[in-house]
Design a protein around this motif. Structure first.
Motif, short mmCIF file in Angstrom:
data_model
loop_
_atom_site.label_atom_id
_atom_site.label_comp_id
_atom_site.label_asym_id
_atom_site.label_seq_id
_atom_site.Cartn_x
_atom_site.Cartn_y
_atom_site.Cartn_z
N PRO A 1 -6.67 -4.19 -3.63
CA PRO A 1 -6.21 -5.53 -3.31
C PRO A 1 -5.22 -6.08 -4.34
CG PRO A 1 -8.44 -5.61 -4.16
CD PRO A 1 -8.09 -4.16 -4.01
N ALA A 2 -5.19 -5.47 -5.53
CA ALA A 2 -4.25 -5.93 -6.56
C ALA A 2 -2.95 -5.11 -6.53
CB ALA A 2 -4.90 -5.82 -7.93
N GLU A 3 -2.84 -4.22 -5.57
CA GLU A 3 -1.61 -3.43 -5.35
C GLU A 3 -1.21 -2.61 -6.58
OE1 GLU A 3 0.33 -6.99 -4.17
OE2 GLU A 3 0.42 -6.36 -2.09
N CYS B 1 -4.25 11.72 -4.75
CA CYS B 1 -4.15 11.63 -3.29
C CYS B 1 -3.65 10.26 -2.83
CB CYS B 1 -5.51 11.92 -2.66
SG CYS B 1 -6.76 10.66 -3.01
N GLY B 2 -3.81 9.24 -3.65
CA GLY B 2 -3.29 7.92 -3.30
C GLY B 2 -4.24 7.05 -2.50
N PHE C 1 1.63 7.61 0.24
CA PHE C 1 1.52 6.15 0.14
C PHE C 1 2.48 5.71 -0.97
CE2 PHE C 1 -0.23 2.04 -0.81
CZ PHE C 1 -0.59 1.57 0.45
N PRO C 2 3.39 4.78 -0.65
CA PRO C 2 4.38 4.38 -1.67
C PRO C 2 3.71 3.87 -2.93
CG PRO C 2 4.85 3.37 0.46
CD PRO C 2 3.50 4.01 0.57
N ALA C 3 4.18 4.36 -4.07
CA ALA C 3 3.53 4.00 -5.34
C ALA C 3 4.56 3.56 -6.37
CB ALA C 3 2.77 5.22 -5.87
#
Ligand code: SF4
Ligand code: SF4
Ligand code: FES
Length: 246
Positions: A166-168, A158-159, A88-90
Motif C-alpha cells: 500500500p506504500a508503493e 518476483c515482485g 510489475f513496474p518497479a
C-alpha cells in the motif's frame, strides 16, 4: 454410469484469466497453462523456483483470500482462479557500488519512499518464498544493512510483494542494494576468492581460454565428456588430479 477414462478422472477445472480449462491435477500452474495452450514467452524462466519470473496470484471461489505462488512450483488445485504477474513496474535506483557507503543515508537517497512503509505485513503475506519481508524493510529503515541482507537472502525478485504494497515501495530492489552493500563493504572477504581474482588479473587463464575459443565443437564435446568429475561421495577436501589452474 461412470464413463470417464482414467486420464479424465485426474483432470481438474481451473480458471486462467477467467477462462475455464480442465487440466491434469498433477501439473504445476506453469505446465497447466502450457497444457491449456498458452505459450509462455514472458513470465517463464528457470522453471526451477530460482528466477522469480513466474509470480502468480489466485483465489478460490467463496474465499476472500488472495493466494500467491510461483507458477513453476505451485501445483494446480480444483477451481483456482489464477493470473500470472510476469512483470510489475518497479522503482530502480542507479548507483555506483564503489562510490556509496553501507549506511542508512545510502538507502534513503536511493529509495526515499522507504520511510513510507506502514509495517502492515502485506508484503510478508505475499511472498512465495516465505521471507519476512516486513522485517527486512524494518531493518532497512534502521540502516541495519547486515540484517537486511540476511533476511532477504532467498528473494527471487518476483515482485509479488511490490504489487501489493500500500506504500508503493519496491522492496526487492531495496533488498538487493542491501545485499550489494553487505557483500562489498561488510562481509569478510574470502581469502581463496581474492587469490583467484588476482590470478585472473595476472592473466593466468588467458591461454587456456584462448585455447578453448579456438577449439571446434567436436573438440569441446570431447573435453567436456573426458573432464574429471567430482565423485558423489567426495568430501569438502576433494581436489582434481589436474591442478594446473588451481
Ligand atoms: S507491504 Fe509495504 S507498507 Fe506494508 S510492511 Fe511491506 S513494505 Fe511496508
Ligand atoms: S521478497 Fe518480494 S520479490 Fe522477493 S521473493 Fe518475496 S515477494 Fe518476491
Ligand atoms: S520460472 Fe523461474 S521461478 Fe518460476
Amino acid at each position: 454410469m461412470e464413463d470417464k477414462t482414467e486420464e479424465n478422472k485426474e483432470l481438474v477445472p481451473i480458471f486462467i484469466m477467467g477462462k475455464r480449462y480442465e487440466v491434469p491435477s498433477s501439473l504445476t500452474i506453469q505446465k497447466a497453462m502450457e497444457y491449456a495452450g498458452y505459450q509462455l514467452v514472458r513470465g517463464c524462466g528457470c522453471r526451477g523456483g530460482i528466477c522469480g519470473a513466474c509470480g502468480t496470484v489466485y483465489r478460490f471461489p467463496g474465499s476472500y483470500k488472495i493466494e500467491v505462488g510461483l507458477a513453476c512450483q505451485t501445483v494446480v488445485q480444483p477451481n483456482m482462479y489464477l493470473a500470472q504477474i510476469p512483470f510489475f513496474p518497479a522503482t530502480k535506483s542507479l548507483y555506483d557500488i564503489e562510490k556509496i557507503k553501507p549506511n542508512i543515508e545510502t538507502l534513503m537517497k536511493a529509495y526515499p519512499e522507504l520511510l513510507r512503509c506502514l509495517q502492515c505485513n502485506t508484503c510478508t503475506k505475499s511472498c512465495p518464498m516465505d521471507i519476512e519481508v516486513m522485517d527486512y524493510m524494518a531493518a532497512a529503515m534502521r540502516g541495519d544493512i547486515a540484517r537486511l541482507a540476511e533476511l532477504s537472502f532467498d528473494c527471487v525478485m518476483c515482485g509479488l510483494c511490490t504489487s501489493r504494497c500500500p506504500a508503493e515501495i519496491c522492496q526487492y530492489n531495496i533488498a538487493i542494494l542491501g545485499r550489494r552493500l553487505y557483500g562489498r563493504y561488510i562481509a569478510p572477504s574470502a581469502v581463496h576468492l581474492s587469490s583467484v581474482v588476482q590470478d585472473v588479473e595476472k592473466g593466468k587463464y588467458e591461454q587456456m581460454l584462448r585455447g578453448l575459443m579456438d577449439t571446434d565443437e567436436e573438440g569441446l564435446k570431447n573435453l567436456y565428456n573426458q573432464r574429471e568429475i567430482e565423485p558423489e561421495q567426495a568430501d569438502e577436501n576433494w581436489i582434481p588430479q589436474d591442478r594446473t589452474y588451481l
